[in-house]
Design a protein around this motif. Structure first.
Motif, PDB file in Angstrom:
ATOM      1  N   THR A   1       0.843  -1.194   0.000  1.00 23.99           N
ATOM      2  CA  THR A   1       0.000   0.000   0.000  1.00 23.99           C
ATOM      3  C   THR A   1       0.876   1.241   0.000  1.00 23.99           C
ATOM      4  OG1 THR A   1      -1.818   1.172   1.107  1.00 23.99           O
ATOM      5  CG2 THR A   1      -0.174   0.160   2.527  1.00 23.99           C
ATOM      6  N   SER A   2       0.395   2.281  -0.658  1.00 20.72           N
ATOM      7  CA  SER A   2       1.052   3.584  -0.647  1.00 20.72           C
ATOM      8  C   SER A   2       0.035   4.629  -1.071  1.00 20.72           C
ATOM      9  CB  SER A   2       2.267   3.605  -1.572  1.00 20.72           C
ATOM     10  OG  SER A   2       3.006   4.808  -1.367  1.00 20.72           O
ATOM     11  N   THR A   3       0.458   5.879  -1.103  1.00 21.99           N
ATOM     12  CA  THR A   3      -0.454   6.951  -1.504  1.00 21.99           C
ATOM     13  C   THR A   3      -0.773   6.830  -2.988  1.00 21.99           C
ATOM     14  OG1 THR A   3       1.345   8.467  -2.052  1.00 21.99           O
ATOM     15  CG2 THR A   3       0.559   8.481   0.233  1.00 21.99           C
ATOM     16  N   LEU A   4      -1.860   7.476  -3.388  1.00 24.06           N
ATOM     17  CA  LEU A   4      -2.263   7.442  -4.791  1.00 24.06           C
ATOM     18  C   LEU A   4      -1.178   8.042  -5.685  1.00 24.06           C
ATOM     19  CD1 LEU A   4      -5.962   8.619  -4.326  1.00 24.06           C
ATOM     20  CD2 LEU A   4      -5.176   6.291  -4.734  1.00 24.06           C
ATOM     21  N   GLY A   5      -0.619   9.185  -5.261  1.00 19.47           N
ATOM     22  CA  GLY A   5       0.391   9.852  -6.066  1.00 19.47           C
ATOM     23  C   GLY A   5       1.658   9.042  -6.198  1.00 19.47           C
TER      24      GLY A   5
ATOM     25  N   ASN B   1      -3.876   4.019  -1.494  1.00 22.46           N
ATOM     26  CA  ASN B   1      -4.811   4.605  -0.535  1.00 22.46           C
ATOM     27  C   ASN B   1      -4.095   5.729   0.205  1.00 22.46           C
ATOM     28  OD1 ASN B   1      -6.713   5.065   1.641  1.00 22.46           O
ATOM     29  ND2 ASN B   1      -7.516   3.022   1.199  1.00 22.46           N
ATOM     30  N   ASP B   2      -4.747   6.882   0.324  1.00 21.63           N
ATOM     31  CA  ASP B   2      -4.129   7.997   1.046  1.00 21.63           C
ATOM     32  C   ASP B   2      -4.331   7.896   2.555  1.00 21.63           C
ATOM     33  OD1 ASP B   2      -3.016   9.182  -1.148  1.00 21.63           O
ATOM     34  OD2 ASP B   2      -4.687  10.533  -1.531  1.00 21.63           O
ATOM     35  N   ARG B   3      -5.108   6.905   3.013  1.00 21.91           N
ATOM     36  CA  ARG B   3      -5.258   6.692   4.450  1.00 21.91           C
ATOM     37  C   ARG B   3      -4.118   5.823   4.964  1.00 21.91           C
ATOM     38  NH1 ARG B   3      -8.901   3.548   6.003  1.00 21.91           N
ATOM     39  NH2 ARG B   3      -9.492   2.633   4.000  1.00 21.91           N
ATOM     40  N   VAL B   4      -3.743   6.046   6.219  1.00 25.82           N
ATOM     41  CA  VAL B   4      -2.746   5.187   6.860  1.00 25.82           C
ATOM     42  C   VAL B   4      -3.472   3.954   7.382  1.00 25.82           C
ATOM     43  CG1 VAL B   4      -1.073   4.976   8.723  1.00 25.82           C
ATOM     44  CG2 VAL B   4      -1.275   7.137   7.483  1.00 25.82           C
ATOM     45  N   LEU B   5      -3.127   2.794   6.842  1.00 22.77           N
ATOM     46  CA  LEU B   5      -3.821   1.553   7.187  1.00 22.77           C
ATOM     47  C   LEU B   5      -3.045   0.766   8.228  1.00 22.77           C
ATOM     48  CD1 LEU B   5      -4.790   0.408   3.571  1.00 22.77           C
ATOM     49  CD2 LEU B   5      -6.178   1.732   5.181  1.00 22.77           C
ATOM     50  N   ASN B   6      -3.776   0.012   9.040  1.00 21.13           N
ATOM     51  CA  ASN B   6      -3.169  -0.905   9.996  1.00 21.13           C
ATOM     52  C   ASN B   6      -2.761  -2.168   9.237  1.00 21.13           C
ATOM     53  OD1 ASN B   6      -3.108  -3.229  11.906  1.00 21.13           O
ATOM     54  ND2 ASN B   6      -3.577  -1.647  13.415  1.00 21.13           N
ATOM     55  N   LEU B   7      -1.458  -2.387   9.115  1.00 20.22           N
ATOM     56  CA  LEU B   7      -0.980  -3.479   8.271  1.00 20.22           C
ATOM     57  C   LEU B   7      -1.427  -4.841   8.775  1.00 20.22           C
ATOM     58  CD1 LEU B   7       2.661  -2.302   7.440  1.00 20.22           C
ATOM     59  CD2 LEU B   7       0.499  -1.706   6.347  1.00 20.22           C
ATOM     60  N   ASP B   8      -1.366  -5.053  10.092  1.00 21.17           N
ATOM     61  CA  ASP B   8      -1.758  -6.354  10.638  1.00 21.17           C
ATOM     62  C   ASP B   8      -3.248  -6.605  10.435  1.00 21.17           C
ATOM     63  OD1 ASP B   8       0.781  -7.059  11.479  1.00 21.17           O
ATOM     64  OD2 ASP B   8       0.558  -6.095  13.421  1.00 21.17           O
ATOM     65  N   ARG B   9      -4.059  -5.602  10.740  1.00 20.88           N
ATOM     66  CA  ARG B   9      -5.506  -5.792  10.629  1.00 20.88           C
ATOM     67  C   ARG B   9      -5.943  -5.960   9.168  1.00 20.88           C
ATOM     68  NH1 ARG B   9      -7.186  -1.825  13.707  1.00 20.88           N
ATOM     69  NH2 ARG B   9      -7.478  -0.302  12.052  1.00 20.88           N
ATOM     70  N   GLU B  10      -5.333  -5.194   8.255  1.00 21.15           N
ATOM     71  CA  GLU B  10      -5.727  -5.246   6.846  1.00 21.15           C
ATOM     72  C   GLU B  10      -4.976  -6.334   6.069  1.00 21.15           C
ATOM     73  OE1 GLU B  10      -8.116  -3.417   5.693  1.00 21.15           O
ATOM     74  OE2 GLU B  10      -8.384  -2.075   7.413  1.00 21.15           O
TER      75      GLU B  10
ATOM     76  N   LEU C   1      -1.444  29.148 -12.150  1.00 31.30           N
ATOM     77  CA  LEU C   1      -0.811  28.273 -11.167  1.00 31.30           C
ATOM     78  C   LEU C   1      -1.770  27.146 -10.800  1.00 31.30           C
ATOM     79  CD1 LEU C   1       1.036  30.764  -8.766  1.00 31.30           C
ATOM     80  CD2 LEU C   1       1.804  29.745 -10.928  1.00 31.30           C
ATOM     81  N   LEU C   2      -1.280  25.938 -10.803  1.00 31.94           N
ATOM     82  CA  LEU C   2      -2.072  24.753 -10.489  1.00 31.94           C
ATOM     83  C   LEU C   2      -1.868  24.400  -9.020  1.00 31.94           C
ATOM     84  CD1 LEU C   2      -1.163  22.670 -13.662  1.00 31.94           C
ATOM     85  CD2 LEU C   2      -3.081  24.256 -13.347  1.00 31.94           C
ATOM     86  N   HIS C   3      -2.967  24.322  -8.271  1.00 37.97           N
ATOM     87  CA  HIS C   3      -2.901  24.129  -6.826  1.00 37.97           C
ATOM     88  C   HIS C   3      -3.391  22.741  -6.434  1.00 37.97           C
ATOM     89  CE1 HIS C   3      -2.293  28.475  -5.920  1.00 37.97           C
ATOM     90  NE2 HIS C   3      -2.967  28.622  -7.048  1.00 37.97           N
ATOM     91  N   LEU C   4      -2.846  22.241  -5.334  1.00 37.98           N
ATOM     92  CA  LEU C   4      -3.325  20.997  -4.710  1.00 37.98           C
ATOM     93  C   LEU C   4      -4.016  21.364  -3.405  1.00 37.98           C
ATOM     94  CD1 LEU C   4      -3.382  17.863  -4.459  1.00 37.98           C
ATOM     95  CD2 LEU C   4      -1.197  18.042  -3.250  1.00 37.98           C
ATOM     96  N   TYR C   5      -5.302  20.995  -3.292  1.00 39.30           N
ATOM     97  CA  TYR C   5      -6.018  21.252  -2.040  1.00 39.30           C
ATOM     98  C   TYR C   5      -7.079  20.187  -1.841  1.00 39.30           C
ATOM     99  CZ  TYR C   5      -8.988  23.220   1.551  1.00 39.30           C
ATOM    100  OH  TYR C   5      -9.712  23.390   2.707  1.00 39.30           O
ATOM    101  N   ASP C   6      -6.929  19.434  -0.766  1.00 40.74           N
ATOM    102  CA  ASP C   6      -7.910  18.413  -0.393  1.00 40.74           C
ATOM    103  C   ASP C   6      -8.469  18.781   0.972  1.00 40.74           C
ATOM    104  OD1 ASP C   6      -9.412  16.237   0.227  1.00 40.74           O
ATOM    105  OD2 ASP C   6      -7.798  14.758   0.098  1.00 40.74           O
ATOM    106  N   PRO C   7      -9.733  19.214   1.050  1.00 39.10           N
ATOM    107  CA  PRO C   7     -10.293  19.614   2.351  1.00 39.10           C
ATOM    108  C   PRO C   7     -10.299  18.500   3.386  1.00 39.10           C
ATOM    109  CG  PRO C   7     -12.018  19.413   0.675  1.00 39.10           C
ATOM    110  CD  PRO C   7     -10.720  19.335  -0.036  1.00 39.10           C
ATOM    111  N   ASP C   8     -10.306  17.239   2.930  1.00 39.00           N
ATOM    112  CA  ASP C   8     -10.292  16.117   3.868  1.00 39.00           C
ATOM    113  C   ASP C   8      -8.881  15.784   4.350  1.00 39.00           C
ATOM    114  OD1 ASP C   8     -13.051  15.789   3.629  1.00 39.00           O
ATOM    115  OD2 ASP C   8     -12.820  14.536   1.843  1.00 39.00           O
ATOM    116  N   ASN C   9      -7.876  16.304   3.666  1.00 34.33           N
ATOM    117  CA  ASN C   9      -6.495  16.017   4.026  1.00 34.33           C
ATOM    118  C   ASN C   9      -5.620  17.235   3.696  1.00 34.33           C
ATOM    119  OD1 ASN C   9      -4.232  14.566   4.858  1.00 34.33           O
ATOM    120  ND2 ASN C   9      -3.916  13.660   2.839  1.00 34.33           N
TER     121      ASN C   9
END
Length: 335
Positions: free
Chosen positions: A107-111, A138-147, A200-208
């Motif tokens: 697993t790693s981030t989408l980018g 996945n951009d979420r930090v996952l629990n490796l053992d549980r997942e 200018l191209l911006h990166l903005y994710d309100p959830d992260n």
């Protein structure tokens, strides 16, 4: 005698069904949800908990109007039982699948997955054709053992990596755009102040939110806080920002090392080599349950070696611009 001591020590150990019922109830803090998971009735779970409490002589749960809460004794038992059941499950899985080839789940981030990892996977697969790699971006930090994930390549602060992590590389930001945009008539990008002529191209994710990747931070580093661009466009994923830059829609803040390949092949150029560190970067973490699996160990070793090579031989953004110009001149039809 050892046999007598073992018999004495196991008298207090409840049946596996009681422990499984308790673990599920403690994890859900709800007898009904535990019963659904175990395919038994809610009253059966309640009886199991009562038997366990009577056997131990302690209360494991506090019954409240809005649900359950573990007592201190319940918390202590839950940690022990949860760990023990997980170890038993892991051992049984290893024994049951000892002759089967298991995929390495990463697993790693989408980018990072889209721009850096996936383009390089062919190198690992050519050297290890017997190993199947499964990417879970996945951009979420996952629990490796549980997942049940073997390896995580995580984006984090440089001074606070997870325990047992191996640091891969730091992240820096620098403006990038398509070669055509940089050479557009009347809008050449010769120095940072020329950004005023461009979108200018911006990166903005309100959830992260990630303010350290904002144009404002980069402009502040070069005393250009009053710069007014020709326009702005905002996206919530970095791969979208990269695609917009590739399409010539504006100038993006390229995240090194994610845009390294795009700079290397001339798809993007960095008009001025002025990078700003974000104080963050990437590290690799291997799940405890997967340690000792040769195919997982090989993948982790490969990732570490690959990132070292990228760090040891970084792309020269100036050379990338010159290379792109040469490629365009070479591809022009000769008259």
């Amino acid at each position: 005698m050892p046999e007598v001591a073992m018999a004495e020590s196991t008298r207090l150990v409840p049946s596996l069904d009681l422990l499984k019922g308790f673990e599920a109830a403690a994890r859900h803090l709800n007898f009904t949800h535990a019963a659904d998971e175990l395919f038994i009735t809610q009253s059966a779970v309640s009886r199991q908990i009562k038997l366990l409490e009577d056997r131990l002589g302690v209360s494991l749960f506090v019954r409240q109007p809005k649900g359950l809460r573990l007592t201190d004794q319940g918390e202590q038992l839950y940690r022990a039982v949860s760990s023990a059941l997980r170890q038993v499950n892991d051992a049984m899985e290893r024994l049951a699948r000892r002759d089967e080839a298991q995929p390495v789940i990463v697993t790693s981030t989408l980018g990072f997955s889209a721009l850096w990892l996936i383009p390089r996977l062919v190198i690992f697969q050519k050297a290890n054709p017997d190993v199947e790699i499964r990417i879970s971006a996945n951009d979420r930090v996952l629990n490796l053992d549980r997942e049940r994930i073997d390896v995580s390549i995580r984006y984090c602060q440089a001074d606070a990596p997870p325990p047992s992590a191996v640091w891969l590389f730091d992240e820096t930001l620098l403006p990038v755009c398509s070669p055509a945009l940089a050479e557009a008539s009347g809008k050449q990008l010769r120095e940072p102040a020329d950004l005023r002529h461009h979108v200018l191209l911006h990166l903005y994710d309100p959830d992260n939110p990630s303010p350290w990747m904002s144009w404002r931070r980069w402009l502040e580093a070069f005393d250009l806080t009053d710069l007014k661009p020709a326009g702005s466009a905002t996206f919530n994923y970095f791969d979208q920002v990269s695609r917009a830059a590739l399409a010539g829609q504006g100038v993006a803040l390229g995240r090194m090392p994610l845009v390294q390949d795009l700079l290397q092949d001339g798809s993007l150029i960095a008009p001025f080599p002025r990078a700003v560190p974000t104080g963050r970067g990437y590290c690799v973490v291997q799940a405890g349950f997967s340690r000792g699996r040769p195919e997982v160990d090989r993948f982790v070793e490969w990732i570490i070696a690959e990132t070292k090579a990228a760090t040891r031989d970084p792309i020269s953004v100036v050379d990338a611009r010159k290379t792109a110009r040469k490629e365009r001149r070479r591809d022009r039809p000769r008259i």
